[in-house]
Design a protein around this motif. Structure first.
Motif, short mmCIF file in Angstrom:
data_model
loop_
_atom_site.label_atom_id
_atom_site.label_comp_id
_atom_site.label_asym_id
_atom_site.label_seq_id
_atom_site.Cartn_x
_atom_site.Cartn_y
_atom_site.Cartn_z
N VAL A 11 33.67 -12.82 6.22
CA VAL A 11 32.99 -14.01 5.72
C VAL A 11 33.39 -15.23 6.55
CG1 VAL A 11 32.76 -15.59 3.76
CG2 VAL A 11 32.76 -13.11 3.38
N PHE A 12 34.69 -15.45 6.66
CA PHE A 12 35.15 -16.63 7.39
C PHE A 12 35.05 -16.44 8.90
CE2 PHE A 12 37.13 -17.14 3.22
CZ PHE A 12 36.71 -18.43 2.93
N GLY A 13 35.08 -15.19 9.35
CA GLY A 13 34.85 -14.92 10.77
C GLY A 13 33.47 -15.35 11.20
N LEU A 14 32.47 -15.09 10.38
CA LEU A 14 31.10 -15.50 10.69
C LEU A 14 30.95 -17.02 10.64
CD1 LEU A 14 29.18 -12.72 8.76
CD2 LEU A 14 29.09 -13.10 11.23
N ILE A 15 31.66 -17.67 9.71
CA ILE A 15 31.63 -19.13 9.66
C ILE A 15 32.21 -19.72 10.95
CG2 ILE A 15 32.59 -21.16 8.49
CD1 ILE A 15 32.41 -19.59 5.88
N ILE A 16 33.34 -19.18 11.39
CA ILE A 16 33.96 -19.66 12.62
C ILE A 16 33.06 -19.39 13.82
CG2 ILE A 16 35.91 -19.31 14.19
CD1 ILE A 16 37.60 -18.73 11.65
N MET A 17 32.41 -18.22 13.82
CA MET A 17 31.50 -17.88 14.91
C MET A 17 30.37 -18.90 14.99
SD MET A 17 29.32 -14.37 15.54
CE MET A 17 30.82 -13.38 15.51
N GLY A 18 29.83 -19.28 13.84
CA GLY A 18 28.77 -20.28 13.84
C GLY A 18 29.24 -21.62 14.37
N TYR A 19 30.46 -22.01 13.97
CA TYR A 19 31.02 -23.27 14.48
C TYR A 19 31.17 -23.24 16.00
CZ TYR A 19 34.42 -26.87 15.61
OH TYR A 19 35.06 -27.92 16.18
N LEU A 20 31.70 -22.13 16.53
CA LEU A 20 31.93 -22.03 17.97
C LEU A 20 30.61 -21.99 18.74
CD1 LEU A 20 34.90 -19.48 18.03
CD2 LEU A 20 34.99 -21.95 18.42
#
Length: 304
Positions: A11-20
């Motif tokens: 869940v948070f990995g995808l959020i970080i991916m979107g930010y990057l």
């Protein structure tokens, strides 16, 4: 605890991916606003219709969810009024603290419930979202009218926006579909299923793309109070209310997860439009989303 962490890391990995990806300007400057519109108006409503339409929930579950959600919001509102009595913030600041402490990110709610609690869990979460979203919108608008110097705010446009909210429409359609046991023709299921699968990863990446980490500079007491109230006090309070109401099992897990989530990205838009402290709101949203990577596993490990 390890199971919770393993389920929440994606869940948070995808959020970080979107930010990057947004920071690297990939795939392009105009992509992320359009991706968010696609997710909001097409993918998530399709997923809610499909998941809820296939759910086999007891009729009593709907009433239990509604009663508990209303009790949660009432208790949290009382706590936030007490905070204002203590700190006496200006209206614009308090309205952002209020939103930051009581609203939730529906994308993260649905994604996390799906990964942690399966299809029945995501169905209960969808019902909770359908109850909580309109109630919170009206509650926050009223709070703005009372404290942020925005007298004369009209509820009619707000109610219209709530009535046309795609997440609410998708949830209500799914409830009706499930209640009457309509079922899905294979062709319709074949269309809704891949849309449903696409909703969660893209929705989480758009959450990350919307983060404004620069807003975290100079974190203040209002930021700390809103964050502590949302990520710690709210789940603890929810667990206590559920205990008093005799609610346990999967529904208890759903509402504790819901109350432990970071605040909604859309809170920034409301703060900017209605006279709230928009920079503070941006900091609360971004800070809570990052801190939730730690607090959610801790709260779920403690209270589940």
């Amino acid at each position: 605890m390890s199971v919770l962490i393993e389920a929440l890391v994606p869940v948070f990995g995808l959020i970080i991916m979107g930010y990057l990806l947004k920071r690297w300007n990939f795939p392009g400057e105009g992509f992320w606003p359009l991706a968010e519109r696609l997710t909001y108006y097409v993918l998530f409503p399709s997923m809610l219709l499909f998941k809820l339409g296939n759910a086999q929930l007891a009729p009593s579950a709907y009433l239990e969810v509604a009663v508990l959600i209303m009790a949660m919001l009432a208790a949290m509102t009382v706590l936030l009024v007490i905070c204002q009595v203590i700190w006496r913030w200006p209206g614009a600041v308090y309205s952002s603290v209020f939103q930051g402490a009581i609203r939730f990110n529906s994308y993260v709610a649905l994604a996390a419930s799906g990964l942690l609690l399966g299809d029945t869990g995501i169905s209960l979460m969808a019902i909770a979202v359908a109850v909580m979203v309109p109630t919170l919108n009206v509650l926050c608008i009223v709070m703005f009218a009372l404290v942020a110097g925005q007298g004369g705010i009209k509820l009619k446009p707000v109610l219209k926006a709530v009535a046309t909210n795609p997440l609410i429409i998708g949830s209500l359609a799914g409830v009706i579909w499930s209640f009457f046991r309509i079922g899905f023709h294979p062709i319709i299921a074949g269309l809704l299923s891949p849309l449903s699968d696409l909703a969660l990863p893209l929705g989480l990446m758009t959450v990350g793309a919307g983060l404004q980490l620069k807003a975290l500079r100079g974190a203040s007491v209002p930021f700390l109070v809103a964050t502590a109230a949302k990520l710690v006090a709210f789940p603890l309070m929810t667990a206590g209310l559920a205990l008093l109401l005799g609610i346990d099992g999967l529904l208890l897990q759903v509402v504790i997860l819901l109350s432990a989530l970071p605040t909604a990205s859309s809170a920034y838009i409301l703060a900017r439009q209605l006279g709230g402290d928009a920079p503070l709101m941006a900091g609360i949203i971004s800070g809570q989303t990052l801190l939730a990577t730690v607090t959610i596993p801790l709260m779920l490990g403690l209270l589940w």
